[in-house]
Design an enzyme around this catalytic site. Structure first.
Site, short mmCIF file in Angstrom:
data_model
loop_
_atom_site.label_atom_id
_atom_site.label_comp_id
_atom_site.label_asym_id
_atom_site.label_seq_id
_atom_site.Cartn_x
_atom_site.Cartn_y
_atom_site.Cartn_z
N SER A 7 -4.36 -4.73 0.37
CA SER A 7 -3.44 -4.21 1.38
C SER A 7 -2.09 -4.93 1.30
CB SER A 7 -4.02 -4.41 2.78
OG SER A 7 -3.06 -4.11 3.77
N HIS A 32 -3.46 -0.30 -1.05
CA HIS A 32 -3.72 0.11 0.33
C HIS A 32 -2.46 -0.14 1.17
CE1 HIS A 32 -6.45 1.16 3.63
NE2 HIS A 32 -5.83 0.23 4.35
N ASP A 34 -0.99 0.12 5.03
CA ASP A 34 -1.31 0.26 6.45
C ASP A 34 -0.07 0.63 7.25
OD1 ASP A 34 -4.16 -0.50 6.61
OD2 ASP A 34 -3.45 -2.41 5.82
N MET A 36 1.50 1.45 10.80
CA MET A 36 1.25 1.21 12.22
C MET A 36 2.48 1.58 13.04
SD MET A 36 -0.51 -2.55 11.97
CE MET A 36 -1.53 -3.01 10.59
N HIS A 65 -3.20 4.45 4.94
CA HIS A 65 -4.02 4.41 6.15
C HIS A 65 -3.10 4.52 7.37
CE1 HIS A 65 -6.85 1.72 8.81
NE2 HIS A 65 -6.78 2.97 9.24
N MET A 67 -2.46 4.35 11.00
CA MET A 67 -2.88 3.86 12.31
C MET A 67 -1.79 4.25 13.30
SD MET A 67 -4.59 0.18 11.35
CE MET A 67 -3.71 -0.15 9.83
N MET A 138 -13.70 0.48 9.89
CA MET A 138 -12.96 -0.73 10.22
C MET A 138 -13.94 -1.83 10.60
SD MET A 138 -9.79 -0.04 9.71
CE MET A 138 -9.16 -1.60 10.37
N ASP A 176 -12.54 -1.87 5.62
CA ASP A 176 -11.27 -2.59 5.77
C ASP A 176 -11.39 -3.58 6.91
OD1 ASP A 176 -8.66 -3.46 5.99
OD2 ASP A 176 -7.80 -1.50 6.46
#
Length: 216
Positions: A7, A32, A34, A36, A65, A67, A138, A176
């Protein structure tokens, strides 16, 4: 052999190109990313401009990913930005919008995935089991890197594998949160095929050795 997806949330943002290129040199499989929004999770990271910037730097799989709240609004932009796999949280919107988002992702030629937060039971994934290419479990509360691995998520991981084997055996499982040289073993034993590692990878004294341990 398991895949490892470091990540970049734990990467050096001032030297992102260097860290991205070193992922491949270390033998990692995926990148990866993330995303957010400060609403769905209590943290803000980056958006599709970073995916656009990273895409020309590598031919590795970009595992994005989301979120974020109500991801249906943005899945098209993230696919166009260069995501190869796009994961949305089933807790982030109403089921009909989640289904529409998954359909849109796949229609655009991108692999579609859902993610479950720790308190979300495996049964919550039932409406989506035959509509996804991957499920991300998760093993920490989403929002921040460096958290402790939640071993009590392993029964959920195993149950999802059993459920998928009945309706969508080609769907893969990703984990993850708190993955390192030790916790990776129990993840793989319970069905994980892709393991996300953030701080453990970037803090490893020998990243290539770390990657081989996860993949073994």
């Amino acid at each position: 052999m398991a895949k490892i997806a470091p990540s970049i949330l734990s990467a050096d943002f001032a030297n992102m190109e260097r860290d991205i290129r070193q992922l491949k040199e270390a033998g990692a499989d995926w990148v990866h990313m993330d995303v957010m929004d400060g609403i769905f999770v209590p943290n803000i990271s980056f958006g599709f401009p970073l995916i656009q910037a990273v895409r020309p730097l590598t031919d590795m799989v970009l595992d994005v990913h989301l979120m974020i709240d109500r991801p249906l609004r943005y899945v098209e932009q993230f696919v166009k930005a260069g995501a190869d796999w796009l994961t949305i949280h089933i807790e982030a919107d109403q089921p009909h919008n989640t289904l529409e988002a998954l359909e849109k992702i796949r229609a655009m030629g991108c692999k579609a995935a859902i993610s479950l937060k720790p308190r979300t039971p495996a049964e919550a994934a039932i409406p989506y089991l035959d509509k996804v290419d991957m499920i991300l479990v998760m093993t920490v509360e989403p929002g921040f890197g460096g958290q402790k691995f939640m071993a009590d998520m392993m029964p959920k991981l195993k149950k999802l594998r059993q459920m998928l084997d009945e309706v969508n055996p080609d769907c893969i499982l990703e984990v993850d949160g708190g993955v390192d040289e030790n916790t990776c073993t129990v993840c793989k034993e319970n069905g994980a095929e892709v393991l996300v590692a953030g701080s453990a990878y970037f803090k490893a004294a020998d990243r290539q050795a770390f990657v081989k341990k996860i993949q073994a």
